[in-house]
Design an enzyme around this catalytic site. Structure first.
Site, PDB file in Angstrom:
ATOM      1  N   ASP A  55      39.213 -15.154  18.001  1.00 33.58           N
ATOM      2  CA  ASP A  55      38.080 -15.218  17.070  1.00 33.58           C
ATOM      3  C   ASP A  55      36.928 -16.075  17.575  1.00 33.58           C
ATOM      4  O   ASP A  55      35.881 -16.132  16.933  1.00 33.58           O
ATOM      5  CB  ASP A  55      38.546 -15.750  15.708  1.00 33.58           C
ATOM      6  CG  ASP A  55      38.798 -17.253  15.741  1.00 33.58           C
ATOM      7  OD1 ASP A  55      39.288 -17.740  16.789  1.00 33.58           O
ATOM      8  OD2 ASP A  55      38.498 -17.926  14.743  1.00 33.58           O
ATOM      9  N   ASP A  60      45.520 -15.956  19.958  1.00 33.06           N
ATOM     10  CA  ASP A  60      44.961 -17.304  19.946  1.00 33.06           C
ATOM     11  C   ASP A  60      45.465 -17.983  18.672  1.00 33.06           C
ATOM     12  O   ASP A  60      45.665 -17.320  17.651  1.00 33.06           O
ATOM     13  CB  ASP A  60      43.428 -17.223  19.943  1.00 33.06           C
ATOM     14  CG  ASP A  60      42.786 -18.580  19.750  1.00 33.06           C
ATOM     15  OD1 ASP A  60      43.099 -19.484  20.535  1.00 33.06           O
ATOM     16  OD2 ASP A  60      41.997 -18.721  18.796  1.00 33.06           O
ATOM     17  N   CYS A  88      30.164  26.052  18.782  1.00 30.74           N
ATOM     18  CA  CYS A  88      31.502  25.804  19.312  1.00 30.74           C
ATOM     19  C   CYS A  88      31.452  24.688  20.343  1.00 30.74           C
ATOM     20  O   CYS A  88      30.401  24.111  20.614  1.00 30.74           O
ATOM     21  CB  CYS A  88      32.081  27.070  19.937  1.00 30.74           C
ATOM     22  SG  CYS A  88      31.157  27.602  21.404  1.00 30.74           S
ATOM     23  N   ASP A 146      37.477 -17.260  23.455  1.00 34.18           N
ATOM     24  CA  ASP A 146      38.410 -16.142  23.651  1.00 34.18           C
ATOM     25  C   ASP A 146      37.746 -14.938  24.319  1.00 34.18           C
ATOM     26  O   ASP A 146      38.428 -13.982  24.682  1.00 34.18           O
ATOM     27  CB  ASP A 146      38.986 -15.677  22.301  1.00 34.18           C
ATOM     28  CG  ASP A 146      39.734 -16.784  21.576  1.00 34.18           C
ATOM     29  OD1 ASP A 146      40.460 -17.530  22.252  1.00 34.18           O
ATOM     30  OD2 ASP A 146      39.574 -16.896  20.347  1.00 34.18           O
ATOM     31  N   CYS A 161      29.005  24.977  23.177  1.00 28.34           N
ATOM     32  CA  CYS A 161      27.634  24.559  22.832  1.00 28.34           C
ATOM     33  C   CYS A 161      27.483  23.059  23.059  1.00 28.34           C
ATOM     34  O   CYS A 161      26.479  22.594  23.620  1.00 28.34           O
ATOM     35  CB  CYS A 161      27.322  24.864  21.368  1.00 28.34           C
ATOM     36  SG  CYS A 161      27.418  26.589  20.927  1.00 28.34           S
TER      37      CYS A 161
END
Length: 731
Positions: free
Chosen positions: A621, A425, A16, A625, A19
């Site tokens: 990308d 961008d 559970c 950036d 644990c």
């Protein structure tokens, strides 16, 4: 040697959420461990540790000392085999427990006064409780040895007490009869509780397996063997593990590609939908990149292996999804704190309920009090709390991976629904990221003009030259002489005694090239549409104007419209001049534009929006950036971009399709909504169920919850939470 290592380890023996909390505390307390998170839903521990201070073996020993086990050298197949074996054992135990419990229930409810009724129920219920339910007693004993408690403790206490109390009443009924009380037995309650909880565990195990189906699908994408070309040109089939960088691999029609590489010979169309989410096959010719797990079409080709094993894009995606599914959402911290004290609190409530019953009810207080204590122990369910968040996260992140949206951690899932501003961008995000010829305006007919232009630009190193040579590649070849590159202007060359010029407007002006009103008007029109112009002329005048643009991606305008429809403001950042930026923004449907932005200005712009109270997602990308990605509330990288941007970002769009961004936000909203639903029902279940089980309604209307119903409710609570999470797959 690296300062720290991050690893995911399978953990076994957890019953559970309590644990998981115990294992997590154990790992965090191990010297050399910098951070640890244990996910009950995935049965994994995500550990960052210093290899100079500790090792997987020491981590394993620490977890074993706590009563569980941590696996570090088993193959994935072995872990899956163990899980399958555990499910098989659960299924067998559940079936037998139900078969033996059914007659006990019938006797206990309808034939309790038949001869030897109690003895028959004892004989049938004993194997259910102590053999098919032995895992609860074994688990409880392990916890007791380590001075801890978990769900097994509650089940073992409740069923054990009910069975012992029933045996005592059966063997010595005179004690209760002397007090004028009928000696009840609860063999049916003990047996049915075990059967229900086993059934719940079995369904939970099955459902948890379904939540991790995305990982299993990804892992199944890589073929086991591969056909390589040896030194003599022969085709040899070898296990994929033996493949080395530089090997030449043969791919036949319909085969899966085994590793990442570059096509050297042949051509085909490859289905990359499992990585990008895009259904249209991609053409592959010599020089094109191919990726592990993608499916070849009807052609065949050879490629050179460049990345093998854990370095392939597929392996990185699998690792990213595993890490993300094992991560914890901020809301989980509260749940973990509750889970850590849940079992001791429930045991305390059961004891208090028992004492109150004895004190307040002198006739049947002991019997009712014992029943109430047993019911409290049974109905309490930390599992529902423990499964509420991680199962939803597993399904949400897995669903994203199938759609080509890689989500790095649960925190970003929680952040996405709050986003009300997206900063894009321009280059490589809104646009394709490489220049192409979009417009050709011709003003004079000159023989071989296209061929002359291609011959001149083929000798140029300018970025725009490639766009021109690609566009006019059908033109036949001619030889030019006297080639000269004029820095900042363009190029010039001679053909058949005539000097030709290809460059910018300044080159035309400096060489006194005549310019008509028609040419000037067309130049203005193309410039207004964000075209970068290459003027092609001879001494007599301009022959043609070549308009070159970085075209916007097909889905950019649609993505922007979807984001704005969701109430999210869209901003575009670019280093281009104002006119070009406005033209691109107009095509993409963006109203907020900031032009002539330097790389360092991007992060300042994101911070400015945040200071205005906005929750900002940055999409980029490139390396330039990365600073803005780092400061944004949610950072999204295009999968075709730089490794640095992808490393910094919290989400990666594999296909670089902007329409995946609103899709990712919708997925995040659905996941967070599911988490809240799960937590609400898990908390409400325990808040209402525990007082009912303790007998809070008995003084009002005489209602006392049957332990069998409590067992059924407890089993249902966990299964309902996992099932609700699985519904995410259909949304």
């Amino acid at each position: 040697m690296p300062k720290s290592i991050k690893n995911n380890f399978p953990v076994t023996g957890m019953a559970c959420a309590a644990c998981a909390a115990h294992v997590e505390r154990t790992l965090k307390g191990t010297p050399g461990v910098k951070s640890a998170g244990v996910n009950f839903a995935t049965s994994t521990a995500n550990v960052e540790y210093d290899p100079s201070q500790t090792s997987p073996l020491r981590l394993q020993q620490a977890v074993r000392d706590a009563g569980y086990d941590l696996l570090f050298n088993e193959a994935t197949e072995e872990v899956e085999r163990r899980q399958a074996e555990n499910y098989r054992q659960l299924k067998t135990a559940t079936i037998w427990a139900i078969v033996l419990s059914a007659p006990v229930v019938v006797i206990g409810m309808f034939f309790m006064h038949m001869p030897f009724a109690n003895l028959i129920m004892l004989i049938l219920s004993t194997p259910v409780v102590f053999w098919f339910g032995r895992r609860f007693f074994v688990g409880a004993w392990k916890q007791l040895r380590h001075k801890s408690a978990n769900m097994d403790t509650l089940v073992a206490l409740s069923t054990g007490i009910a069975w012992l109390f029933s045996v005592a009443n059966m063997l010595w009924p005179s004690y209760w009869l002397s007090k004028g009380i009928h000696p009840h037995v609860y063999f049916e309650a003990a047996a049915v509780i075990v059967a229900f909880i086993l059934l719940g565990r079995m369904m939970e195990s099955k459902a948890k397996g379904n939540t991790s189906s995305a990982i299993k699908k990804l892992m199944g994408l890589q073929p086991k063997t591969v056909m390589v070309i040896d030194g003599e040109g022969a085709q040899v089939e070898i296990p994929v593990e033996q493949l080395k960088e530089g090997d030449t691999v043969m791919v036949r029609p319909g085969e899966r590609i085994a590793v990442d590489g570059v096509v050297t010979d042949g051509s085909s169309y490859v289905d990359e939908s499992m990585l990008s989410g895009e259904p249209i096959p991609v053409e592959k010719q010599a020089g094109a990149k191919v990726y592990a797990g993608t499916i070849n079409g009807t052609g065949s080709f050879r490629f050179r292996a460049e990345k093998t094993g854990s370095d392939t894009l597929l392996s990185k995606i699998i690792r990213m999804v595993q890490d993300a599914q094992g991560s914890k959402a901020p809301v989980q911290q509260l749940v973990d704190k509750i889970a850590a004290v849940f079992v001791p609190v429930i045991i305390s409530i059961a004891v208090i309920a028992f004492i109150i019953w004895i004190t307040c009810d002198h006739s049947e207080g002991f019997s009712h009090g014992l029943l109430a204590a047993v019911t409290v122990l049974i109905i309490a369910c930390p599992c529902a709390l423990g499964l509420a968040t991680p199962t939803a996260i597993m399904v949400g992140i897995g669903k994203g991976a199938e759609k080509g949206i890689l989500i790095k951690d649960a925190e970003s899932l929680e952040a996405a629904p709050r986003i009300n501003a997206v900063v894009l961008d321009k280059t490589g995000t809104i646009t394709e990221g490489h220049p192409v010829v979009e417009n050709v305006a011709r003003f004079r007919e000159v023989a071989d003009s296209d061929a002359i232009l291609v011959a001149m630009e083929s000798a140029s190193e300018h970025p725009l030259a490639r766009a021109i040579t690609d566009h006019f590649k059908a033109a036949h070849s001619v030889e030019v002489s006297g080639f000269d590159s004029v820095t900042g202007r363009g190029v010039k060359a001679t053909f058949n005694g005539v000097t030709y010029y290809a460059g910018n407007r300044r080159m035309m002006e400096e060489n006194n090239i005549p310019m008509t009103a028609e040419v000037a008007a067309e130049a203005k029109r193309l410039s207004d549409e964000a075209n970068t112009l290459v003027w092609f002329a001879d001494a007599s005048g301009v022959i043609s104007l070549i308009g070159i643009t970085d075209p916007i991606k097909p889905g950019s305008a649609k993505a922007v419209a979807e984001l704005e429809k969701m109430g999210i403001e869209v901003y575009m950042l670019t280093g281009d001049n104002e006119a070009t930026a406005r033209a691109i923004a107009r095509k993409a449907g963006i109203t907020h534009v900031k032009a002539e932005v330097l790389p360092q200005d991007k992060s300042e712009f994101v911070e400015k929006l945040q200071n205005e109270g906005k929750h900002v997602a940055m999409v980029g990308d490139g390396i330039n950036d990365s600073a803005a990605l780092a400061v944004a509330d949610l950072s999204i990288a295009m999968g075709t971009g730089s490794d640095i941007a992808i490393e910094v970002a919290k989400m990666t769009i594999v296909s670089a399709d902007l329409t995946k961004i609103p899709e990712a936000i919708r997925l995040s909203k659905a996941t967070v909504r599911t988490i809240r639903q799960n937590l609400f029902w898990a908390f409400i279940y325990n808040i209402i169920g525990v007082p009912l089980a303790a007998g809070v309604l008995y003084p009002v209307n005489g209602f006392l919850l049957n332990p069998m119903l409590a067992g059924a409710a407890m089993a249902f609570s966990s299964v309902s939470v996992v099932t609700n999470s699985l519904l995410l797959k259909r949304r």
